[in-house]
Enzyme design. Structure first.
Site, short mmCIF file in Angstrom:
data_model
loop_
_atom_site.label_atom_id
_atom_site.label_comp_id
_atom_site.label_asym_id
_atom_site.label_seq_id
_atom_site.Cartn_x
_atom_site.Cartn_y
_atom_site.Cartn_z
N ARG A 110 0.85 -1.19 0.00
CA ARG A 110 0.00 0.00 0.00
C ARG A 110 0.89 1.24 0.00
O ARG A 110 2.10 1.14 0.15
CB ARG A 110 -0.96 -0.01 1.19
N ASN A 148 -4.02 8.14 5.03
CA ASN A 148 -3.86 7.32 6.23
C ASN A 148 -2.38 7.26 6.58
O ASN A 148 -1.55 6.93 5.73
CB ASN A 148 -4.36 5.90 5.97
N GLU A 149 -2.06 7.60 7.79
CA GLU A 149 -0.67 7.50 8.26
C GLU A 149 0.33 7.89 7.18
O GLU A 149 1.14 7.07 6.72
CB GLU A 149 -0.37 6.08 8.75
N GLU A 310 -6.52 4.96 16.11
CA GLU A 310 -6.31 3.51 16.03
C GLU A 310 -5.51 3.02 17.22
O GLU A 310 -4.52 3.67 17.60
CB GLU A 310 -5.46 3.14 14.81
N TRP A 318 2.42 -7.24 12.69
CA TRP A 318 3.60 -6.77 11.95
C TRP A 318 4.88 -6.76 12.79
O TRP A 318 5.88 -6.22 12.37
CB TRP A 318 3.33 -5.38 11.37
N GLU A 358 -3.17 -8.59 6.64
CA GLU A 358 -3.49 -8.25 8.03
C GLU A 358 -4.47 -9.24 8.66
O GLU A 358 -5.12 -8.93 9.66
CB GLU A 358 -4.01 -6.82 8.12
N LYS A 359 -4.55 -10.45 8.08
CA LYS A 359 -5.57 -11.39 8.57
C LYS A 359 -5.29 -11.87 9.99
O LYS A 359 -6.19 -12.38 10.65
CB LYS A 359 -5.75 -12.56 7.60
N PHE A 360 -4.05 -11.70 10.47
CA PHE A 360 -3.79 -12.10 11.86
C PHE A 360 -3.77 -10.91 12.83
O PHE A 360 -3.26 -11.01 13.93
CB PHE A 360 -2.49 -12.91 11.95
N HIS A 361 -4.31 -9.78 12.38
CA HIS A 361 -4.39 -8.60 13.25
C HIS A 361 -5.72 -8.64 13.99
O HIS A 361 -6.76 -8.95 13.40
CB HIS A 361 -4.32 -7.34 12.39
C1 GAL Z 1 -1.74 1.15 10.99
C2 GAL Z 1 -2.59 1.40 9.77
C3 GAL Z 1 -3.77 0.46 9.67
C4 GAL Z 1 -3.34 -0.94 9.98
C5 GAL Z 1 -2.69 -0.98 11.34
C6 GAL Z 1 -2.24 -2.34 11.77
O1 GAL Z 1 -0.43 1.50 10.76
O2 GAL Z 1 -3.05 2.72 9.72
O3 GAL Z 1 -4.32 0.55 8.38
O4 GAL Z 1 -2.46 -1.37 9.00
O5 GAL Z 1 -1.56 -0.17 11.33
O6 GAL Z 1 -1.64 -2.30 13.05
#
Ligand code: GAL
Length: 668
Positions: A110, A148-149, A310, A318, A358-361
């Site tokens: 992304r 975003n970020e 967030e 990650w 991000e399926k394990f988030h």
């Molecule tokens: C942030 C991001 C989100 C998601 C999240 C995961 O950095 O804005 O979209 O990726 O981390 O922790």
């Protein structure tokens, strides 16, 4: 920046496009069950909203927005520019991101864009225009979420497109004078002198063992932050035009280790400051780091309420090993942010994804569904935040300020310093921890300019403020001579804003104020420690320093340093300037900071057991005491008032169980 709503926001990133439509209805029901007030929508939807250039498909988004609105859930609507679709990079190769090795990155992650690409900017602005036009006046839209970020994955783009923009930025900064630039960059070193603007590129990787010119790197970091800021401002302006009165934000990353943007400059362009924060799994003191980042965010918001856009309900995906949160940790984390001025505790993301990287988030709705610790705590948090409505708009005020300087941090990230252990963030955190342990609040401020008035603070801390202008030094001197107290750490005020060393003994512009002079640095080796004359143990750093007017509090017991100053205090009228010339172990740092605070006459928010965090928010004549028990034991707390979460009157004292939180409306 004024309070932008009533009530504490609760919700998270909502990505309905990842799910079959059948789930959308269930989402709404679950949101109501959890007490969700707000969702951030459409952040990564560009490819679904504009499948081909200029062709827009808004039907699905209309349906989602109207569905949320029908249930009274408000929306923080994104303009969806954070992740360009595949067609953009194929059609406009210059829109893609180029790394420091000159490699053009592929589609599939992304944020793959070059902020200086006219094609990216045009496409992002066209999309923004469409979205803002369509939804600008929709009653469900409570806030706008630009991008975003910024800089999370493409902070510094090294392409030829960026080189052209960098040269324009430099010409503007150096008033079209190449000789000014050569002077500022010190290019007579290693044959680096430029004779034509076209010779200047981006600071790509140089031959092994070398790195680009330090001032060039510093200017490139400034330029890169500005280039992204220009993208933000252009998109924000479009939204303001179509959606007057609705605040616009972009979520910052006041997260451990992120320093790519000069958020002081960015903050001035954002209507409501919002941020994202994640804990590092391997940090046993991550809750203290959280507190420092929350204080930083409040500083960026100039003390006004801000929004936690967030954080996570449990593990992220990650880090090398992603720790699941302990029971109640989610509640503690959220309340810590609210205690430090957040008028919202939002999450990434509503529903944990079943596909994609991000399926394990974790999410508010975990893979396991409702029968889970996470869901139960989410519902509880919803109730808690609902009972905190009266706190909205209240603020935190402190007697201690800490200077936070992204430019010093950028310079200290470069190689070729006296020690690789010079660590801007960890040095500040070590000092911050001592204040946190003592429950003494800190406001985070930018390096003061000459006009800035610091007189509301009884103590100002300058941790490793390596780059310091003479104006900032003058401001600090004025502050101390009018009765303030300064605490400067080692490696402060070594260079000016061009990263040119101040000559004649370090720290040039602060020598007189601190009443000492440093003639040579003597960094310690890995794991080496040195004893100080007062019994403290020091690590990381030492130096050959002598006092001119300062009182020596402690010197190095290292014979090679011949009793050089390690800690000193220079009295100036009613004020004083402390110098901490080394890094102390945790216990000694705590002891030292307690002494500094005592001398400055600063008291603790609450005297209680170590590990119980106490922060006060106040509005008009009312105050609320937030308490978070990070220990494994029940703790008896002295307080009077009404506890908002358990709805109990407290007369004199109460017991806060291990791991629990409390918010007390105080009786004055
Ligand atoms: C942030 C991001 C989100 C998601 C999240 C995961 O950095 O804005 O979209 O990726 O981390 O922790």
């Amino acid at each position: 920046m004024k309070p932008w709503q009533s009530g504490i926001w609760f919700g998270g990133d909502y990505n309905p496009e990842q799910w079959p439509k059948g789930i959308w209805h269930e989402d709404l029901e679950l949101m109501l069950e959890a007490g969700v007030t707000t969702v951030s929508l459409g952040i990564f939807s560009w490819a679904n909203l504009e499948p081909h250039e200029g062709e827009y498909t808004f039907d699905w988004l209309d349906e989602v927005i109207n569905g949320l609105h029908s249930k009274g859930i408000s929306i923080d609507l994104a303009n969806a520019t954070a992740s360009p679709p595949a067609w953009l990079g194929i059609k406009y190769p210059d829109s893609k991101f180029t790394d420091q090795n000159g490699i053009i990155r592929s589609h599939g992650g992304r944020q793959n864009f070059c902020p200086s690409s006219a094609n990216y900017r045009r496409a992002a602005q066209a999309l923004t225009e469409k979205i803002a036009q369509r939804y600008g006046k929709h009653p469900a839209i409570a806030m706008w979420h630009v991008h975003n970020e910024y800089a999370c994955h493409n902070a510094r783009d090294y392409s030829e497109t960026s080189a052209i923009a960098f040269r324009a930025w430099l010409k503007n900064k150096y008033q079209d004078s190449l000789s000014q630039l050569n002077r500022a960059w010190g290019t007579d070193f290693w044959s680096q002198r430029y004779h034509d603007w076209s010779e200047i590129g981006t600071p790509k990787v140089t031959p092994d063992g070398t790195s680009p010119n330090p001032t060039m790197q510093l200017d490139f970091a400034r330029f890169s932050s500005d280039a992204l800021l220009e993208c933000y401002v252009a998109e924000r302006n479009i939204i303001h035009r179509h959606s007057p009165g609705i605040p616009v934000t972009t979520n910052f990353m006041t997260i451990r280790g992120f320093n790519k943007l000069d958020y002081w400059k960015w903050a001035a362009e954002v209507d409501v400051i919002s941020t994202d924060h994640y804990l590092m799994s391997n940090d046993p003191n991550a809750h203290i780091e959280l507190a420092m980042q929350a204080d930083t965010t409040r500083g960026l918001a100039k003390g006004y309420p801000w929004l936690l856009m967030e954080h996570s309900t449990s593990a992220v995906n990650w880090q090398p090993r992603n720790r699941a949160k302990e029971p109640k940790e989610l509640l503690r984390n959220s309340i810590q942010h609210v205690a430090r001025g957040a008028d919202g505790a939002m999450f990434f993301q509503w529903r944990a994804s079943f596909a994609g990287s991000e399926k394990f988030h974790s999410g508010l709705v975990p893979h396991a569904g409702k029968n889970s610790k996470v869901w139960r705590e989410v519902v509880k948090l919803g109730e808690f935040l609902d009972s905190l409505e009266e706190v909205t708009g209240s603020t935190v005020s402190n007697k201690v300020a800490m200077i936070w300087d992204y430019e010093s941090w950028w310079s200290l990230d470069q190689p070729n310093l006296p020690s690789t252990d010079l660590d801007y963030l960890n040095n500040a955190l070590a000092i911050y921890q001592a204040f946190w342990n003592l429950n003494v609040g800190i406001d985070v401020i930018p390096p003061p300019s000459e006009q800035d008035d610091l007189s509301s603070y009884q103590l100002v801390v300058a941790p490793m403020t390596y780059l310091m202008s003479k104006e900032t030094a003058t401001s600090l001197s004025r502050y101390v001579s009018s009765g303030g107290n300064l605490l400067a750490s080692y490696f402060t005020a070594i260079s000016d804003l061009n990263d040119h060393i101040y000559l004649g003994g370090y720290p040039g512009p602060l020598r007189e104020l601190l009443g000492l002079t440093i003639e040579e640095f003597a960094p310690l080796m890995e794991n080496q420690t040195v004893l100080l004359s007062n019994g403290y143990e020091a690590n990381t750093w030492s130096e050959r320093a002598s006092a001119t007017t300062a009182n020596v509090i402690a010197s190095y017991k290292n014979p090679a340093l011949e009793a050089s100053v390690a800690i000193s205090r220079n009295l100036i009228g009613n004020g004083s300037a402390w110098y901490l010339g080394t890094s102390l172990n945790r216990k000694d740092m705590h002891d030292f900071i307690a002494k500094v605070l005592k001398d400055a006459g600063i008291s603790q928010t609450l005297v209680t057991t170590a590990g119980v965090e106490a922060v006060r928010r106040a509005k008009d004549e009312q105050s609320w005491l937030f308490l978070v028990n990070h220990t494994n034991n029940e703790v008896k707390i002295q307080a009077k008032g009404f506890e908002l979460l358990t709805k109990q009157e407290i007369v004199g004292s109460f017991k806060l169980p291990a791991g629990e939180i409390a918010v007390i409306r105080e009786n004055l």
